[in-house]
Design a protein around this motif. Structure first.
Motif, PDB file in Angstrom:
ATOM      1  N   GLN A  46       0.856  -1.227   0.177  1.00  0.00           N
ATOM      2  CA  GLN A  46       0.004  -0.082   0.003  1.00  0.00           C
ATOM      3  C   GLN A  46       0.921   1.423  -0.039  1.00  0.00           C
ATOM      4  O   GLN A  46       0.444   2.528  -0.457  1.00  0.00           O
ATOM      5  CB  GLN A  46      -1.014   0.107   1.107  1.00  0.00           C
ATOM      6  CG  GLN A  46      -1.919  -0.919   1.140  1.00  0.00           C
ATOM      7  CD  GLN A  46      -2.908  -1.004   0.150  1.00  0.00           C
ATOM      8  OE1 GLN A  46      -3.272   0.141  -0.091  1.00  0.00           O
ATOM      9  NE2 GLN A  46      -3.458  -1.983  -0.250  1.00  0.00           N
ATOM     10  N   LEU A  47       2.163   1.262   0.274  1.00  0.00           N
ATOM     11  CA  LEU A  47       2.830   2.227   0.176  1.00  0.00           C
ATOM     12  C   LEU A  47       3.979   2.211  -0.915  1.00  0.00           C
ATOM     13  O   LEU A  47       4.613   3.228  -0.987  1.00  0.00           O
ATOM     14  CB  LEU A  47       3.876   2.231   1.717  1.00  0.00           C
ATOM     15  CG  LEU A  47       3.414   2.282   2.760  1.00  0.00           C
ATOM     16  CD1 LEU A  47       4.361   2.370   4.117  1.00  0.00           C
ATOM     17  CD2 LEU A  47       2.345   3.434   3.124  1.00  0.00           C
ATOM     18  N   CYS A  49       5.062   3.161  -4.570  1.00  0.00           N
ATOM     19  CA  CYS A  49       4.798   4.547  -5.351  1.00  0.00           C
ATOM     20  C   CYS A  49       3.683   4.350  -6.522  1.00  0.00           C
ATOM     21  O   CYS A  49       2.914   5.432  -6.508  1.00  0.00           O
ATOM     22  CB  CYS A  49       6.276   4.949  -6.182  1.00  0.00           C
ATOM     23  SG  CYS A  49       7.486   5.456  -4.910  1.00  0.00           S
ATOM     24  N   MET A  51       0.886   3.065  -5.957  1.00  0.00           N
ATOM     25  CA  MET A  51      -0.378   3.543  -5.258  1.00  0.00           C
ATOM     26  C   MET A  51      -0.855   4.979  -5.070  1.00  0.00           C
ATOM     27  O   MET A  51      -1.921   5.189  -5.148  1.00  0.00           O
ATOM     28  CB  MET A  51      -0.465   2.787  -3.994  1.00  0.00           C
ATOM     29  CG  MET A  51      -0.513   1.455  -3.858  1.00  0.00           C
ATOM     30  SD  MET A  51      -1.971   0.406  -4.538  1.00  0.00           S
ATOM     31  CE  MET A  51      -1.938  -1.357  -4.388  1.00  0.00           C
ATOM     32  N   TRP A  52       0.356   5.677  -4.977  1.00  0.00           N
ATOM     33  CA  TRP A  52       0.151   7.216  -4.798  1.00  0.00           C
ATOM     34  C   TRP A  52       0.320   8.080  -6.202  1.00  0.00           C
ATOM     35  O   TRP A  52      -0.036   8.987  -6.171  1.00  0.00           O
ATOM     36  CB  TRP A  52       1.183   7.614  -3.711  1.00  0.00           C
ATOM     37  CG  TRP A  52       1.103   6.738  -2.438  1.00  0.00           C
ATOM     38  CD1 TRP A  52       1.542   5.598  -2.205  1.00  0.00           C
ATOM     39  CD2 TRP A  52       0.012   7.188  -1.491  1.00  0.00           C
ATOM     40  NE1 TRP A  52       1.052   5.382  -0.756  1.00  0.00           N
ATOM     41  CE2 TRP A  52       0.233   6.362  -0.479  1.00  0.00           C
ATOM     42  CE3 TRP A  52      -0.713   8.254  -1.075  1.00  0.00           C
ATOM     43  CZ2 TRP A  52      -0.579   6.181   0.663  1.00  0.00           C
ATOM     44  CZ3 TRP A  52      -1.520   8.254  -0.244  1.00  0.00           C
ATOM     45  CH2 TRP A  52      -1.385   7.417   0.906  1.00  0.00           C
ATOM     46  N   GLU A  53       0.634   7.369  -7.247  1.00  0.00           N
ATOM     47  CA  GLU A  53       0.923   8.055  -8.469  1.00  0.00           C
ATOM     48  C   GLU A  53      -0.342   8.664  -8.894  1.00  0.00           C
ATOM     49  O   GLU A  53      -0.126   9.837  -9.484  1.00  0.00           O
ATOM     50  CB  GLU A  53       1.676   7.057  -9.187  1.00  0.00           C
ATOM     51  CG  GLU A  53       3.209   6.912  -9.073  1.00  0.00           C
ATOM     52  CD  GLU A  53       3.882   6.089 -10.175  1.00  0.00           C
ATOM     53  OE1 GLU A  53       3.186   5.612 -11.022  1.00  0.00           O
ATOM     54  OE2 GLU A  53       5.178   6.055 -10.170  1.00  0.00           O
ATOM     55  N   PHE A  55      -2.719  10.172  -7.613  1.00  0.00           N
ATOM     56  CA  PHE A  55      -2.919  11.533  -7.089  1.00  0.00           C
ATOM     57  C   PHE A  55      -2.237  12.611  -7.613  1.00  0.00           C
ATOM     58  O   PHE A  55      -2.356  13.826  -7.127  1.00  0.00           O
ATOM     59  CB  PHE A  55      -2.895  11.140  -5.414  1.00  0.00           C
ATOM     60  CG  PHE A  55      -3.697  10.296  -4.980  1.00  0.00           C
ATOM     61  CD1 PHE A  55      -4.810  10.611  -4.571  1.00  0.00           C
ATOM     62  CD2 PHE A  55      -3.220   9.083  -4.394  1.00  0.00           C
ATOM     63  CE1 PHE A  55      -5.817   9.641  -3.908  1.00  0.00           C
ATOM     64  CE2 PHE A  55      -3.922   8.200  -3.654  1.00  0.00           C
ATOM     65  CZ  PHE A  55      -5.082   8.491  -3.829  1.00  0.00           C
ATOM     66  N   TYR A 235      -8.790   2.624  -9.278  1.00  0.00           N
ATOM     67  CA  TYR A 235      -7.434   2.910  -9.351  1.00  0.00           C
ATOM     68  C   TYR A 235      -6.645   1.752  -8.447  1.00  0.00           C
ATOM     69  O   TYR A 235      -5.535   1.528  -8.388  1.00  0.00           O
ATOM     70  CB  TYR A 235      -6.700   4.244  -9.080  1.00  0.00           C
ATOM     71  CG  TYR A 235      -6.908   5.123  -9.939  1.00  0.00           C
ATOM     72  CD1 TYR A 235      -6.048   5.274 -10.918  1.00  0.00           C
ATOM     73  CD2 TYR A 235      -8.063   6.232  -9.786  1.00  0.00           C
ATOM     74  CE1 TYR A 235      -6.582   6.503 -11.816  1.00  0.00           C
ATOM     75  CE2 TYR A 235      -8.319   7.159 -10.718  1.00  0.00           C
ATOM     76  CZ  TYR A 235      -7.445   7.099 -11.741  1.00  0.00           C
ATOM     77  OH  TYR A 235      -7.811   8.346 -12.374  1.00  0.00           O
ATOM     78  N   ASN A 237      -6.468   1.265  -5.229  1.00  0.00           N
ATOM     79  CA  ASN A 237      -5.830   1.624  -4.130  1.00  0.00           C
ATOM     80  C   ASN A 237      -6.863   2.333  -3.203  1.00  0.00           C
ATOM     81  O   ASN A 237      -6.779   3.507  -2.896  1.00  0.00           O
ATOM     82  CB  ASN A 237      -4.656   2.895  -4.729  1.00  0.00           C
ATOM     83  CG  ASN A 237      -5.546   4.050  -5.323  1.00  0.00           C
ATOM     84  OD1 ASN A 237      -6.342   3.994  -5.746  1.00  0.00           O
ATOM     85  ND2 ASN A 237      -4.757   5.243  -5.462  1.00  0.00           N
ATOM     86  N   PRO A 240      -5.096   4.086   0.184  1.00  0.00           N
ATOM     87  CA  PRO A 240      -4.505   5.332  -0.151  1.00  0.00           C
ATOM     88  C   PRO A 240      -5.609   6.499  -0.338  1.00  0.00           C
ATOM     89  O   PRO A 240      -5.542   7.536   0.059  1.00  0.00           O
ATOM     90  CB  PRO A 240      -3.502   5.383  -0.977  1.00  0.00           C
ATOM     91  CG  PRO A 240      -3.198   3.786  -1.165  1.00  0.00           C
ATOM     92  CD  PRO A 240      -4.434   3.021  -0.758  1.00  0.00           C
ATOM     93  N   ALA A 241      -6.507   6.130  -1.237  1.00  0.00           N
ATOM     94  CA  ALA A 241      -7.731   7.051  -1.362  1.00  0.00           C
ATOM     95  C   ALA A 241      -8.405   7.455  -0.221  1.00  0.00           C
ATOM     96  O   ALA A 241      -8.662   8.603  -0.047  1.00  0.00           O
ATOM     97  CB  ALA A 241      -8.526   6.293  -2.291  1.00  0.00           C
ATOM     98  N   VAL A 244      -6.322   9.874   1.692  1.00  0.00           N
ATOM     99  CA  VAL A 244      -6.226  11.181   1.061  1.00  0.00           C
ATOM    100  C   VAL A 244      -7.650  11.874   1.548  1.00  0.00           C
ATOM    101  O   VAL A 244      -7.651  13.300   1.906  1.00  0.00           O
ATOM    102  CB  VAL A 244      -6.233  11.194  -0.400  1.00  0.00           C
ATOM    103  CG1 VAL A 244      -6.425  12.464  -1.012  1.00  0.00           C
ATOM    104  CG2 VAL A 244      -4.816  10.743  -0.798  1.00  0.00           C
TER     105      VAL A 244
END
Length: 293
Positions: A46-47, A49, A51-53, A55, A235, A237, A240-241, A244
Motif C-alpha cells: 500500500q506504500l 509509489c 499506489m500514490w502516483e 494522485f 485505481y 488503491n 491510499p484513497a 487522502v
C-alpha cells in the motif's frame, strides 16, 4: 485563587512526574501502533509509489476528488444557511410569551433532536422519490440537505435559547420598564447580544454539518467519501484513497475548529458584551425540565 485551582488541586512534584511518565507511555504506545500499521501497509504494497502516483494526475482530481468536494461543500453550505434560519425561528419561538407557540416549537425541536440524521435523510429521500418532488440528479442532495437542516436547526434553536438565557435578566426587565414589547426587547436588545456570545458554538456546529454530509453516502449522494471509495476502486488503491479523503476532511474541519477557538479566545479577552457560550450550557438548556421563558 485562580479559576483552575477551584476545580482541582495543582499537582505536586510526584504527580507531575507521574503525569509525564503516563503521557510518555501513551505516546510510545501510539507510535508503536502507527509503526505496526505502516509496516502492514508496506507488506501489502500500500506504500508503493504506484499506489500514490494517480494522485499526481489532474484526471483523478477532476473526475473524483473535485466533484466530491463540490458535493460536500454544496450540501454543507445550503444546510448551514437553512439550519440557521430554522434554528433562529424555533429558538425565538421557544422563548415566546405565548404558550401555544412555545410548546409547538418545543415539540418540534425535541423531535428533530431525537431522530437520527440518517433516518431523516432516508425518509426524505423516499418521500421526494415517491412524489417526484425533485429531479432525479438532485434527489439525494435534497434529502441530505433536509436531514441536516432539520437536525442542526433544532440544535441551533437550543443554542439561541441558551444564548438569550445567558444574558443578565435585568436587561429584559429594564426594557419592559421602558415600555418596550417582548418583540422589541428580543429584536433590539437580547438577540444582538446573544448572537455575539453564540458565535463560537455556532461555528463549532458548522463542523458537525460538514462531517454529517458523509452520511449521504447511504442514499448515493455524490460527496467526498463516496468519491473516495469509487476512486480507490477505479485505481485499485482503496486505502491510499481513503487516507487522502481523510486528510482533506480533517484539514477543513480543523480549520473550522481553529476559527471557533480563535473567536472564543478573542471574545474572552474582550471586556465588552456577554461571555461566549460553551457546550455544557447548551446541553443544560436542552435538558428535560429546563426552564422556559
Amino acid at each position: 485563587m485562580s479559576s483552575a485551582s477551584v476545580l482541582f488541586d495543582a499537582p505536586g512534584p510526584r504527580a507531575r512526574i507521574r503525569n509525564w511518565v503516563v503521557s510518555g507511555i501513551v505516546i510510545l504506545i501510539t507510535a508503536l501502533v502507527l509503526l505496526v500499521v505502516l509496516f502492514q501497509m508496506a507488506a501489502k504494497g500500500q506504500l508503493a509509489c504506484a499506489m500514490w502516483e494517480p494522485f499526481l494526475t489532474a484526471d483523478l482530481w477532476r473526475t473524483y476528488v473535485l466533484p466530491g468536494v463540490q458535493g460536500t461543500l454544496t450540501a454543507a453550505a445550503v444546510s448551514i444557511v437553512l439550519a440557521l434560519a430554522l434554528g433562529f425561528v424555533l429558538g425565538v419561538g421557544r422563548l415566546s410569551t405565548h404558550n401555544l407557540i412555545r410548546w409547538v416549537c418545543a415539540v418540534i425541536v425535541e423531535f428533530f433532536r431525537a431522530v437520527p440524521v440518517l433516518i431523516m435523510m432516508l425518509f426524505a429521500f423516499a418521500l421526494y422519490a415517491a412524489y417526484d418532488m425533485f429531479p432525479s440528479k438532485h434527489l439525494a442532495l435534497a434529502a441530505v440537505i433536509t436531514g441536516l437542516t432539520l437536525y442542526n436547526g433544532a440544535v441551533i434553536a437550543e443554542i439561541v435559547r441558551a444564548g438569550v438565557h445567558a444574558l443578565p435578566r435585568g436587561q429584559s426587565e429594564a426594557a419592559f420598564a421602558l415600555g418596550l414589547s417582548w418583540g422589541q426587547t428580543m429584536r433590539s436588545i437580547l438577540l444582538p447580544q446573544a448572537i455575539t456570545s453564540m458565535l463560537p458554538v455556532l461555528i463549532s456546529q458548522l463542523v458537525v454539518v460538514l462531517k454529517d454530509t458523509a452520511i449521504g453516502y447511504v442514499i448515493t449522494f455524490l460527496e467526498l467519501v463516496r468519491q473516495g471509495v469509487q476512486m480507490g476502486t477505479a485505481y485499485s488503491n482503496l486505502l491510499p484513497a481513503l487516507i487522502v479523503v481523510a486528510v482533506l476532511m480533517i484539514s477543513v474541519n480543523f480549520t473550522l475548529s481553529w476559527v471557533a477557538t480563535a473567536v472564543e479566545a478573542r471574545m474572552r479577552r474582550s471586556r465588552r458584551g456577554p461571555a461566549p457560550l460553551d457546550t455544557e450550557s447548551v446541553e443544560q438548556e436542552g435538558a428535560p425540565g429546563a426552564k422556559a421563558v
